[in-house]
Structures are given as C-alpha cells and as structure tokens.
Design a protein around this motif. Structure first.
Motif, PDB file in Angstrom:
ATOM      1  N   LYS A  95       2.885  11.621 -12.814  1.00  0.00           N
ATOM      2  CA  LYS A  95       1.932  12.568 -13.391  1.00  0.00           C
ATOM      3  C   LYS A  95       0.563  11.909 -13.495  1.00  0.00           C
ATOM      4  CE  LYS A  95       5.172  15.350 -16.024  1.00  0.00           C
ATOM      5  NZ  LYS A  95       5.587  15.815 -17.329  1.00  0.00           N
ATOM      6  N   ASP A  96       0.546  10.676 -13.975  1.00  0.00           N
ATOM      7  CA  ASP A  96      -0.704   9.925 -14.121  1.00  0.00           C
ATOM      8  C   ASP A  96      -0.809   8.949 -12.946  1.00  0.00           C
ATOM      9  OD1 ASP A  96      -2.870   8.351 -14.791  1.00  0.00           O
ATOM     10  OD2 ASP A  96      -2.240   8.034 -16.868  1.00  0.00           O
ATOM     11  N   LYS A  97      -1.468   9.382 -11.906  1.00  0.00           N
ATOM     12  CA  LYS A  97      -1.539   8.621 -10.665  1.00  0.00           C
ATOM     13  C   LYS A  97      -2.224   7.266 -10.858  1.00  0.00           C
ATOM     14  CE  LYS A  97      -1.298  12.746  -7.822  1.00  0.00           C
ATOM     15  NZ  LYS A  97       0.089  12.831  -8.054  1.00  0.00           N
ATOM     16  N   LYS A  98      -3.273   7.241 -11.634  1.00  0.00           N
ATOM     17  CA  LYS A  98      -4.006   5.993 -11.864  1.00  0.00           C
ATOM     18  C   LYS A  98      -3.117   4.965 -12.569  1.00  0.00           C
ATOM     19  CE  LYS A  98      -8.311   4.169 -13.720  1.00  0.00           C
ATOM     20  NZ  LYS A  98      -9.589   4.497 -14.357  1.00  0.00           N
ATOM     21  N   SER A  99      -2.411   5.385 -13.597  1.00  0.00           N
ATOM     22  CA  SER A  99      -1.508   4.476 -14.316  1.00  0.00           C
ATOM     23  C   SER A  99      -0.410   3.946 -13.399  1.00  0.00           C
ATOM     24  CB  SER A  99      -0.888   5.167 -15.530  1.00  0.00           C
ATOM     25  OG  SER A  99      -1.870   5.415 -16.492  1.00  0.00           O
ATOM     26  N   ALA A 100       0.092   4.810 -12.538  1.00  0.00           N
ATOM     27  CA  ALA A 100       1.142   4.395 -11.605  1.00  0.00           C
ATOM     28  C   ALA A 100       0.616   3.320 -10.655  1.00  0.00           C
ATOM     29  CB  ALA A 100       1.664   5.591 -10.820  1.00  0.00           C
TER      30      ALA A 100
ATOM     31  N   ALA B  89      -1.098   9.395   8.399  1.00  0.00           N
ATOM     32  CA  ALA B  89      -0.474   9.918   7.178  1.00  0.00           C
ATOM     33  C   ALA B  89      -1.510  10.260   6.118  1.00  0.00           C
ATOM     34  CB  ALA B  89       0.517   8.908   6.622  1.00  0.00           C
ATOM     35  N   THR B  90      -2.652   9.619   6.186  1.00  0.00           N
ATOM     36  CA  THR B  90      -3.673   9.813   5.160  1.00  0.00           C
ATOM     37  C   THR B  90      -4.897  10.551   5.676  1.00  0.00           C
ATOM     38  OG1 THR B  90      -4.605   7.643   5.626  1.00  0.00           O
ATOM     39  CG2 THR B  90      -2.928   7.773   3.889  1.00  0.00           C
ATOM     40  N   ALA B  91      -4.798  11.123   6.868  1.00  0.00           N
ATOM     41  CA  ALA B  91      -5.932  11.864   7.431  1.00  0.00           C
ATOM     42  C   ALA B  91      -6.246  13.074   6.574  1.00  0.00           C
ATOM     43  CB  ALA B  91      -5.622  12.292   8.864  1.00  0.00           C
TER      44      ALA B  91
ATOM     45  N   VAL C  99       0.844  -1.202   0.000  1.00  0.00           N
ATOM     46  CA  VAL C  99       0.000   0.000   0.000  1.00  0.00           C
ATOM     47  C   VAL C  99       0.880   1.253   0.000  1.00  0.00           C
ATOM     48  CG1 VAL C  99      -1.650   1.356   1.351  1.00  0.00           C
ATOM     49  CG2 VAL C  99      -1.972  -1.120   1.124  1.00  0.00           C
ATOM     50  N   VAL C 100       1.844   1.283   0.905  1.00  0.00           N
ATOM     51  CA  VAL C 100       2.711   2.459   1.044  1.00  0.00           C
ATOM     52  C   VAL C 100       3.506   2.696  -0.242  1.00  0.00           C
ATOM     53  CG1 VAL C 100       4.733   3.377   2.271  1.00  0.00           C
ATOM     54  CG2 VAL C 100       2.862   2.310   3.548  1.00  0.00           C
ATOM     55  N   ASN C 101       4.097   1.665  -0.797  1.00  0.00           N
ATOM     56  CA  ASN C 101       4.915   1.833  -1.996  1.00  0.00           C
ATOM     57  C   ASN C 101       4.084   2.214  -3.211  1.00  0.00           C
ATOM     58  OD1 ASN C 101       7.417   1.384  -0.796  1.00  0.00           O
ATOM     59  ND2 ASN C 101       7.157  -0.815  -0.908  1.00  0.00           N
ATOM     60  N   ALA C 102       2.887   1.638  -3.340  1.00  0.00           N
ATOM     61  CA  ALA C 102       2.009   2.006  -4.453  1.00  0.00           C
ATOM     62  C   ALA C 102       1.614   3.482  -4.339  1.00  0.00           C
ATOM     63  CB  ALA C 102       0.771   1.112  -4.481  1.00  0.00           C
ATOM     64  N   CYS C 103       1.331   3.921  -3.131  1.00  0.00           N
ATOM     65  CA  CYS C 103       0.970   5.331  -2.919  1.00  0.00           C
ATOM     66  C   CYS C 103       2.138   6.249  -3.242  1.00  0.00           C
ATOM     67  CB  CYS C 103       0.488   5.548  -1.486  1.00  0.00           C
ATOM     68  SG  CYS C 103      -1.149   4.842  -1.173  1.00  0.00           S
TER      69      CYS C 103
ATOM     70  N   SER D 201       1.789  -0.536 -10.344  1.00  0.00           N
ATOM     71  CA  SER D 201       2.236  -1.057  -9.044  1.00  0.00           C
ATOM     72  C   SER D 201       1.518  -2.344  -8.649  1.00  0.00           C
ATOM     73  CB  SER D 201       2.015  -0.014  -7.946  1.00  0.00           C
ATOM     74  OG  SER D 201       2.852   1.096  -8.140  1.00  0.00           O
ATOM     75  N   GLY D 202       0.536  -2.738  -9.463  1.00  0.00           N
ATOM     76  CA  GLY D 202      -0.153  -3.997  -9.188  1.00  0.00           C
ATOM     77  C   GLY D 202      -1.424  -3.861  -8.371  1.00  0.00           C
ATOM     78  N   VAL D 203      -1.927  -2.641  -8.224  1.00  0.00           N
ATOM     79  CA  VAL D 203      -3.164  -2.431  -7.478  1.00  0.00           C
ATOM     80  C   VAL D 203      -4.323  -2.965  -8.323  1.00  0.00           C
ATOM     81  CG1 VAL D 203      -4.710  -0.695  -6.493  1.00  0.00           C
ATOM     82  CG2 VAL D 203      -2.231  -0.431  -6.281  1.00  0.00           C
ATOM     83  N   TRP D 204      -5.185  -3.728  -7.700  1.00  0.00           N
ATOM     84  CA  TRP D 204      -6.347  -4.286  -8.400  1.00  0.00           C
ATOM     85  C   TRP D 204      -7.231  -3.161  -8.911  1.00  0.00           C
ATOM     86  CZ3 TRP D 204      -8.287  -8.521  -4.490  1.00  0.00           C
ATOM     87  CH2 TRP D 204      -7.331  -9.534  -4.414  1.00  0.00           C
ATOM     88  N   SER D 205      -7.800  -3.354 -10.077  1.00  0.00           N
ATOM     89  CA  SER D 205      -8.646  -2.325 -10.678  1.00  0.00           C
ATOM     90  C   SER D 205      -9.826  -1.957  -9.782  1.00  0.00           C
ATOM     91  CB  SER D 205      -9.138  -2.763 -12.057  1.00  0.00           C
ATOM     92  OG  SER D 205      -9.886  -3.958 -11.960  1.00  0.00           O
ATOM     93  N   SER D 206     -10.328  -2.916  -9.024  1.00  0.00           N
ATOM     94  CA  SER D 206     -11.457  -2.627  -8.132  1.00  0.00           C
ATOM     95  C   SER D 206     -11.048  -1.764  -6.936  1.00  0.00           C
ATOM     96  CB  SER D 206     -12.078  -3.933  -7.624  1.00  0.00           C
ATOM     97  OG  SER D 206     -11.140  -4.671  -6.853  1.00  0.00           O
ATOM     98  N   LYS D 207      -9.756  -1.611  -6.705  1.00  0.00           N
ATOM     99  CA  LYS D 207      -9.255  -0.831  -5.567  1.00  0.00           C
ATOM    100  C   LYS D 207      -8.643   0.510  -5.972  1.00  0.00           C
ATOM    101  CE  LYS D 207     -10.136  -4.153  -2.674  1.00  0.00           C
ATOM    102  NZ  LYS D 207     -11.328  -4.071  -1.876  1.00  0.00           N
ATOM    103  N   ILE D 208      -8.527   0.762  -7.268  1.00  0.00           N
ATOM    104  CA  ILE D 208      -7.860   1.976  -7.747  1.00  0.00           C
ATOM    105  C   ILE D 208      -8.458   3.238  -7.141  1.00  0.00           C
ATOM    106  CG2 ILE D 208      -7.439   3.429  -9.791  1.00  0.00           C
ATOM    107  CD1 ILE D 208      -5.582   1.055  -9.738  1.00  0.00           C
ATOM    108  N   ASN D 209      -9.780   3.355  -7.134  1.00  0.00           N
ATOM    109  CA  ASN D 209     -10.398   4.579  -6.608  1.00  0.00           C
ATOM    110  C   ASN D 209     -10.118   4.768  -5.120  1.00  0.00           C
ATOM    111  OD1 ASN D 209     -11.416   5.459  -9.049  1.00  0.00           O
ATOM    112  ND2 ASN D 209     -13.338   4.355  -8.803  1.00  0.00           N
ATOM    113  N   LEU D 210     -10.057   3.674  -4.366  1.00  0.00           N
ATOM    114  CA  LEU D 210      -9.706   3.784  -2.945  1.00  0.00           C
ATOM    115  C   LEU D 210      -8.285   4.316  -2.776  1.00  0.00           C
ATOM    116  CD1 LEU D 210     -11.208   0.418  -1.619  1.00  0.00           C
ATOM    117  CD2 LEU D 210     -12.097   2.719  -1.238  1.00  0.00           C
ATOM    118  N   TYR D 211      -7.370   3.817  -3.593  1.00  0.00           N
ATOM    119  CA  TYR D 211      -5.987   4.289  -3.535  1.00  0.00           C
ATOM    120  C   TYR D 211      -5.890   5.746  -3.965  1.00  0.00           C
ATOM    121  CZ  TYR D 211      -3.627  -0.174  -2.577  1.00  0.00           C
ATOM    122  OH  TYR D 211      -3.155  -1.314  -1.992  1.00  0.00           O
ATOM    123  N   LEU D 212      -6.645   6.119  -5.003  1.00  0.00           N
ATOM    124  CA  LEU D 212      -6.618   7.509  -5.459  1.00  0.00           C
ATOM    125  C   LEU D 212      -7.109   8.442  -4.356  1.00  0.00           C
ATOM    126  CD1 LEU D 212      -7.845   7.117  -9.142  1.00  0.00           C
ATOM    127  CD2 LEU D 212      -5.551   7.785  -8.384  1.00  0.00           C
ATOM    128  N   ASP D 213      -8.144   8.016  -3.632  1.00  0.00           N
ATOM    129  CA  ASP D 213      -8.613   8.811  -2.494  1.00  0.00           C
ATOM    130  C   ASP D 213      -7.539   8.912  -1.420  1.00  0.00           C
ATOM    131  OD1 ASP D 213     -11.067   9.271  -3.663  1.00  0.00           O
ATOM    132  OD2 ASP D 213     -12.087   7.667  -2.585  1.00  0.00           O
TER     133      ASP D 213
END
Length: 102
Positions: free
Chosen positions: A30-35, A97-99, A19-23, A39-51
């Motif tokens: 520049k393109d956070k979603k592509s990154a 860190a994410t508050a 989680v930390v390294n993907a973030c 990094s191997g984040v599941w597509s169903s979790k991308i929006n959670l990571y972007l948040d």
C-alpha cells in the motif's frame, strides 16, 4: 578469464535482481515508498524507483525474475549460454517492462 567473467556477471545479476525485487515489493504494498525503504533502496534513489514502479507491469517483473534465475544457473554451470548476452537481454527486458504505457 572465464571465472572472473562469471563472478562479475553474478554481481550484475544481483544488482538487477535487487531492482526487480524492490519493485515487486513496492507494487504489492500500500505504501510504496516504505516498501522501497524496507527493501534497502537508498533514500537518494527512492524517487527513481517510484517512477519505475508507476510505469511497471507486474507480470513483466515476474518474467524478469525467471531470467535472473536463468543467469544464476548459467553462472553455476548448470546451463550453457553466454552470461553477458543474457545480462544484456535482461536489461533490455527490464527497460521494456518499465516502458511508459500509452
């Protein structure tokens, strides 16, 4: 069983590390979603990571990486501490860190 406990602690440490390294990768891109996808984040979790990344403080993620290294040393017997206390502490620091910034 201490050996089992160390093994499970390592599993949790790797998950938090992912989680930390993907973030961090996303924060530096520049393109956070592509990154995140790279990094191997599941597509169903991308929006959670972007948040998560929107709320992130980069320096806090670097501190979290140091904590992950500490847990790795504990699991390898190079440092003396309770693995589960360290993981609890790491999760709380990840939360801090994410508050939301106000």
């Amino acid at each position: 069983d201490p050996l089992w406990s160390r093994g499970l602690g390592d599993v949790y440490k790797r998950q938090i590390s992912k989680v930390v390294n993907a973030c961090l990768e996303s924060l530096n891109a520049k393109d956070k979603k592509s990154a995140l996808i790279k990094s191997g984040v599941w597509s169903s979790k991308i929006n959670l990571y972007l948040d998560l990344v929107k709320q992130a403080k980069r320096k806090e993620f670097f501190k979290l990486n140091e904590e992950i290294l500490k847990i790795d040393f504990i699991n390898k017997g190079l440092m003396k501490a309770d693995t589960w206390e360290q993981i609890d502490s790491l999760v709380l620091k990840l939360q801090d860190a994410t508050a939301l910034q106000t």
